[in-house]
Design a protein around this motif. Sequence first.
Motif, PDB file in Angstrom:
ATOM      1  N   PRO A  16       2.398   5.185   6.388  1.00  0.00           N
ATOM      2  CA  PRO A  16       2.935   4.419   5.543  1.00  0.00           C
ATOM      3  C   PRO A  16       1.892   3.481   4.682  1.00  0.00           C
ATOM      4  O   PRO A  16       1.038   3.297   5.618  1.00  0.00           O
ATOM      5  CB  PRO A  16       3.383   3.062   6.463  1.00  0.00           C
ATOM      6  N   ASP A  17       2.182   3.683   3.138  1.00  0.00           N
ATOM      7  CA  ASP A  17       1.490   2.970   2.039  1.00  0.00           C
ATOM      8  C   ASP A  17       1.470   1.364   2.611  1.00  0.00           C
ATOM      9  O   ASP A  17       0.918   0.287   2.038  1.00  0.00           O
ATOM     10  CB  ASP A  17       1.550   3.234   1.238  1.00  0.00           C
ATOM     11  N   LEU A  18       2.836   1.059   2.547  1.00  0.00           N
ATOM     12  CA  LEU A  18       3.143  -0.211   2.967  1.00  0.00           C
ATOM     13  C   LEU A  18       4.603  -0.351   4.222  1.00  0.00           C
ATOM     14  O   LEU A  18       4.975   0.634   4.045  1.00  0.00           O
ATOM     15  CB  LEU A  18       4.192  -0.763   1.377  1.00  0.00           C
ATOM     16  N   CYS A  22      -2.205   0.125   5.432  1.00  0.00           N
ATOM     17  CA  CYS A  22      -1.015  -0.237   5.437  1.00  0.00           C
ATOM     18  C   CYS A  22      -0.920  -1.674   4.810  1.00  0.00           C
ATOM     19  O   CYS A  22      -1.928  -2.639   5.274  1.00  0.00           O
ATOM     20  CB  CYS A  22       0.128   0.259   5.728  1.00  0.00           C
ATOM     21  N   ALA A  34      -0.396  -2.578  10.501  1.00  0.00           N
ATOM     22  CA  ALA A  34      -1.999  -2.640   9.692  1.00  0.00           C
ATOM     23  C   ALA A  34      -3.189  -2.306  10.034  1.00  0.00           C
ATOM     24  O   ALA A  34      -4.054  -1.721   9.526  1.00  0.00           O
ATOM     25  CB  ALA A  34      -1.604  -3.777   8.778  1.00  0.00           C
ATOM     26  N   THR A  80      -3.262   1.637   9.829  1.00  0.00           N
ATOM     27  CA  THR A  80      -2.852   2.671   8.916  1.00  0.00           C
ATOM     28  C   THR A  80      -3.777   2.095   8.104  1.00  0.00           C
ATOM     29  O   THR A  80      -3.666   2.790   6.511  1.00  0.00           O
ATOM     30  CB  THR A  80      -1.606   2.450   8.388  1.00  0.00           C
ATOM     31  N   LYS A 101       4.823   7.700  -2.230  1.00  0.00           N
ATOM     32  CA  LYS A 101       4.818   6.197  -1.485  1.00  0.00           C
ATOM     33  C   LYS A 101       5.824   6.151  -0.065  1.00  0.00           C
ATOM     34  O   LYS A 101       6.554   6.529  -0.478  1.00  0.00           O
ATOM     35  CB  LYS A 101       4.963   5.111  -2.338  1.00  0.00           C
TER      36      LYS A 101
END
Length: 190
Positions: free
Chosen positions: A113-115, A166, A161, A164, A4
């Motif tokens: 990024p995931d988050l 994310c 966000a 991506t 992650k």
Amino acid sequence: MVGKKVIITGVPGVGKTTVVNEALKKLKQEGIEYQAINFGTFMFDVAKTENIVQDRDQMRTMDRTVQKRLQQHAAQAIAKISGNVLIDTHASVKTLKGYLPGLPEWVLREIMPDLIVLVETDDDQILIRRLSDETRSRDKEGSKVIGEHQQFNRAIAASYAMLTGCTIKIVTNADFLLDRAADDMAAVLR
Ligand code: AMP
Ligand code: MG
């Protein structure tokens, strides 16, 4: 297994690094590991070698083309790191020429990024934390100006966000409630 990629942001002095360290301690007890890295350190290592600045807090006053070059360099180096990675950085950097996006499109494309976590607290608490931190050259600005920066960071995080897909998590790091902030952060890192 693919790791992650988590980005931690927040205005200078909000206590990002402190919350990260506490959250990672909690996760370690459960056998969850993250490699914590600092985006600014990747930039500073290059800036030091090139004799551009002597102090990491001078980097936001460098010419913006230089900041962008070091930013791109850092993004490429960070993209090569595998496993769970936690990146301590800034949604936007306050430069002499206005807010510089910490994660422009070309940086996001490298890191994907995931988050993204936004660490926030009351503007006046940040002001007091900056005044009491003698280890850093924090900007001396009023709580209204700090508030504008926090607001801008939410707005620009929404655009990250959109680029991506994310998720965005807001973690409040209030005075005397570090443990709660660390729990909130740990919850999204599991
Ligand atoms: P920090 O130690 O997190 O306060 O970062 C130190 C400095 O590194 C910041 O004041 C910025 O000048 C620079 N920096 C960190 N992350 C970024 C980024 N994503 N884009 C541009 N500059 C950054
Ligand atoms: Mg920090």
